[in-house]
Design an enzyme around this catalytic site. Structure first.
Site, mmCIF file in Angstrom:
data_model
loop_
_atom_site.group_PDB
_atom_site.id
_atom_site.type_symbol
_atom_site.label_atom_id
_atom_site.label_comp_id
_atom_site.label_asym_id
_atom_site.label_seq_id
_atom_site.Cartn_x
_atom_site.Cartn_y
_atom_site.Cartn_z
ATOM 1 C CB CYS A 225 79.740 12.561 -23.260
ATOM 2 S SG CYS A 225 79.204 13.447 -21.800
ATOM 3 C CE LYS B 216 76.529 30.101 -35.664
ATOM 4 N NZ LYS B 216 75.646 29.120 -36.067
ATOM 5 N NE ARG C 132 79.698 12.667 -29.123
ATOM 6 C CZ ARG C 132 78.642 12.457 -29.873
ATOM 7 N NH1 ARG C 132 78.688 12.752 -31.153
ATOM 8 N NH2 ARG C 132 77.542 11.952 -29.374
ATOM 9 C CE LYS D 187 78.859 20.560 -35.541
ATOM 10 N NZ LYS D 187 78.325 21.921 -35.554
HETATM 11 C C1 G6P Z 1 73.745 22.492 -30.933
HETATM 12 C C2 G6P Z 1 74.707 22.994 -31.994
HETATM 13 C C3 G6P Z 1 73.962 23.805 -33.041
HETATM 14 C C4 G6P Z 1 72.850 22.993 -33.659
HETATM 15 C C5 G6P Z 1 71.917 22.420 -32.577
HETATM 16 C C6 G6P Z 1 70.999 21.365 -33.162
HETATM 17 O O1 G6P Z 1 73.234 23.552 -30.214
HETATM 18 O O2 G6P Z 1 75.727 23.781 -31.409
HETATM 19 O O3 G6P Z 1 74.870 24.194 -34.053
HETATM 20 O O4 G6P Z 1 72.109 23.799 -34.516
HETATM 21 O O5 G6P Z 1 72.680 21.760 -31.558
HETATM 22 O O6 G6P Z 1 71.768 20.262 -33.553
HETATM 23 P P1 G6P Z 1 71.431 19.317 -34.769
HETATM 24 O O7 G6P Z 1 72.573 18.335 -34.811
HETATM 25 O O8 G6P Z 1 70.129 18.659 -34.441
HETATM 26 O O9 G6P Z 1 71.358 20.161 -35.995
#
Ligand code: G6P
Length: 608
Positions: free
Chosen positions: A2, A485, A27, A603
């Site tokens: 969010c 991915k 977000r 994200k």
């Molecule tokens: C989400 C994102 C990923 C990331 C994961 C951990 O799933 O889409 O790309 O690897 O969170 O997030 P962080 O900010 O802790 O690396």
């Protein structure tokens, strides 16, 4: 998850809020809304779907008057994505409006209490209780009321409040979820993250837990929950505005893939001086380092995959046992950790709820925590014992690319630095490792120059139903990331498998035309993986193989081979991941997927 924005100034607020929300869609993006004080009352506009829907509904905000407002882009936790569950939420009479990021764990209890007092709820969200509680307790002082409401809330929150009672104020507070205050000239902002306000100001406060910000057009005051003034330092953000823009690329993900040579260069160069790796950020003594009997790596998502690569690298070079844990598992498995444990916590955002809590758990057991984080000043960065920043710049696409690559670069730096201190690396190897590291940006540029080859392979395979990524040793670690991915942005089912395990199950799924992507960069195990390629081909699989250019003989066994420049084992994942990212990108693009905002994902995962 969010995204929150808020604006108070002399300009029309709604277009500014929508522009800010655009930068926060990473977000969450299942619904969005804004609330403005229009001179008479609070006016809310909100809509299910991407921000675009709200923009069309409000003529990009032009139809909404008012110079103070709050906005929100949502990733649903409580209540399905819908107009009514979208934020901002109003109190029953409509006098108070709230946006919230986080989870109110005791919302049910609070809701039942308020319902018993005759209050009617409109949404299924946990957030609405905050707005209703404010109205329920409000007498004549909004700050006192908010402090009282906070004392009733369990859970995590970043909250923005505006009200009809005090229309010339925004009040913002955080606990566990991130929130910044942007300082402008005769205008001020709140936001969940810097990109939302970067076009307007670079001067910010990062709120700490339980700090309350009171914003007017001319002033920002920060107090604590005892109403004492808090003195905070203004931080200046040095990101380039263009870093958070697409800059002519169709997608952030593609832009970020292309930025990897620079991001890796920026991460390693300041840390190599006269041919030596210097990690001034690390406070542990040589004695402490020698005494660590275990390295515990903790992370989520792609950052966890970096951890799996790190296990191979650290165990080989540091000769210490390494465990890699998903943060959400580590927290609840009663881990064996003590003051002889070096914990390495990896996170792009520095805000991932599980990672942060797992870090605290490790600290409670006495571990020394080094974090690898991209967002300066984020919670994990501030709360760890030492932090090594990745200098990737803002990463906007939900699927990480450049953050993953820079995290790997930091792992190599740590391996060389600690390996040397432990006396495990000969002078010759030291020079070789440093030189291999320094060559990475150029080698990646070379791979990117031939991206059309990957695009061609993607065009042959984008209709696949299932894809299997196989590899051995560090190639297995990489296959995890390649598979993630592909599935996260193209919605194709894919699995990563240790090639040696194929025969213990997965091979039964191979049939005519199944795509197998075989990673064969690990020199010592080439023959083994070649056997696995033959085995799946014999059962009808289409194989795409990824190998180093000195192994042209692979062409004899695999129908399609992607070659990457030769490099030492340690840094090979940094090269091999590039074609895998490009493959996922092109497949998703050919399938017409929403690459930067894949369905159901966000994200920054700030809920557990
Ligand atoms: C989400 C994102 C990923 C990331 C994961 C951990 O799933 O889409 O790309 O690897 O969170 O997030 P962080 O900010 O802790 O690396």
């Amino acid at each position: 998850m969010c995204g929150i924005v808020g604006y108070i100034g002399y300009e029309q607020a709604a277009p500014i809020l929508l522009q800010g929300l655009e930068k926060l869609e990473y977000r969450g993006y299942d619904s969005a809304g804004v609330c403005l004080f229009n001179g008479k009352e609070l006016q809310v506009e909100k809509a299910k779907g991407k921000l675009e829907v709200l923009k069309n509904l409000t003529n990009n905000g032009e139809d909404l008057s008012g110079t103070v407002g709050i906005g929100h882009t949502r990733w649903a936790t409580h209540g399905e994505p819908s107009d009514v569950n979208a934020h901002p939420h109003l109190s029953e009479s409509g006098r108070f409006a709230v946006v919230h990021n986080g989870i109110i764990e005791n919302y049910n209890q609070l809701k039942e209490y308020l319902i018993s007092k005759g209050i009617t709820f409109r949404s299924k969200t946990d957030t609405e209780v905050i707005a209703q509680l404010i109205e329920y307790y409000y007498k004549d002082n909004l700050i006192d009321t908010i402090i009282k409401v906070l004392s009733k809330l369990n859970g995590s929150y970043a909250i923005g409040v505006i009200s009809q009672e005090n229309p010339d104020e925004i009040i913002a507070v955080r606990k566990e979820s991130p929130l910044i205050v942007g300082l402008g000239e005769h205008e001020n902002y709140i936001a969940s993250d810097v990109p939302a306000i970067l076009a307007k100001t670079r001067k910010i406060y990062r709120l700490e837990n339980n700090e309350i910000a009171i914003l007017t057009r001319e002033n920002v005051r920060i107090i604590n929950t005892d109403k004492e003034e808090v003195k905070k330092e203004v931080q200046t953000v040095n990101w380039d505005v263009s870093a958070a823009e697409k800059g002519g690329y169709e997608h952030f993900m593609f832009k970020e893939i292309m930025e990897q040579p620079k991001a890796i260069h920026d991460t390693i160069t300041p840390r190599i001086k006269d041919g030596r790796v210097v990690l001034d950020e690390i406070s542990i003594t040589d004695e402490q380092l020698k005494n660590f009997n275990k390295i515990e790596i903790i992370a989520c998502g792609s950052a966890y995959h970096v951890g799996v690569v790190a296990k191979y690298v650290f165990e080989k070079i540091l000769r210490k046992p390494v465990e890699v844990d998903l943060a959400s598992e580590f927290r609840y498995r009663d881990p064996i950790v003590d003051d002889k444990t070096l914990a390495v916590v990896i996170s792009q955002s520095g805000e991932t709820a599980d990672t942060r809590e797992a870090m605290k758990e490790a600290q409670r057991h006495g571990a020394h925590v080094i974090s690898i984080v991209n967002v300066v000043g984020s919670s994990i960065a501030s709360e760890s014992d030492d932090v090594i920043y990745t200098w990737a710049g803002p990463e906007i696409a939900v699927a990480t690319t450049k953050a993953y690559s820079t995290q790997l670069a930091v792992i190599y730096l740590m391996a060389i630095y600690f390996g040397d201190k432990l006396g495990n690396i000969s002078e010759e190897d030291y020079k070789m490792y440093v030189s291999e590291l320094e060559q990475l940006p150029d080698k990646i540029t070379k791979i990117l120059e031939h991206k059309e080859n990957i695009q061609y392979l993607a065009s042959k395979h984008f209709n696949s139903r299932d894809v299997f990524f196989i590899g051995r040793n560090i190639d297995y670690a990489l296959s995890l990331e390649g598979s993630l991915k592909l599935k996260e942005i193209s919605y194709i089912h894919s699995e990563a498998y240790a090639a040696g395990e194929l025969k213990h199950g997965t091979i039964s799924l191979i049939e005519n035309g199944t795509l197998v992507i075989a990673l064969a960069t690990h020199e010592k195990l080439i023959e083994k993986i070649v056997s696995n390629i033959e085995e799946v081909q014999a059962r009808g699989a289409d194989v795409v193989c990824l190998a180093c250019e000195n192994h042209q003989e692979i062409k004899n066994v695999s129908q399609n081979t992607i070659f990457i420049p030769q490099a030492c084992d340690m840094v090979l994942p940094s090269l091999a991941v590039i074609p895998l990212q490009l493959f996922a990108y092109y497949v998703a693009s050919l399938k017409g997927c929403d690459i930067d905002k894949p369905r159901n994902l966000a994200k920054s995962v700030t809920v557990e």
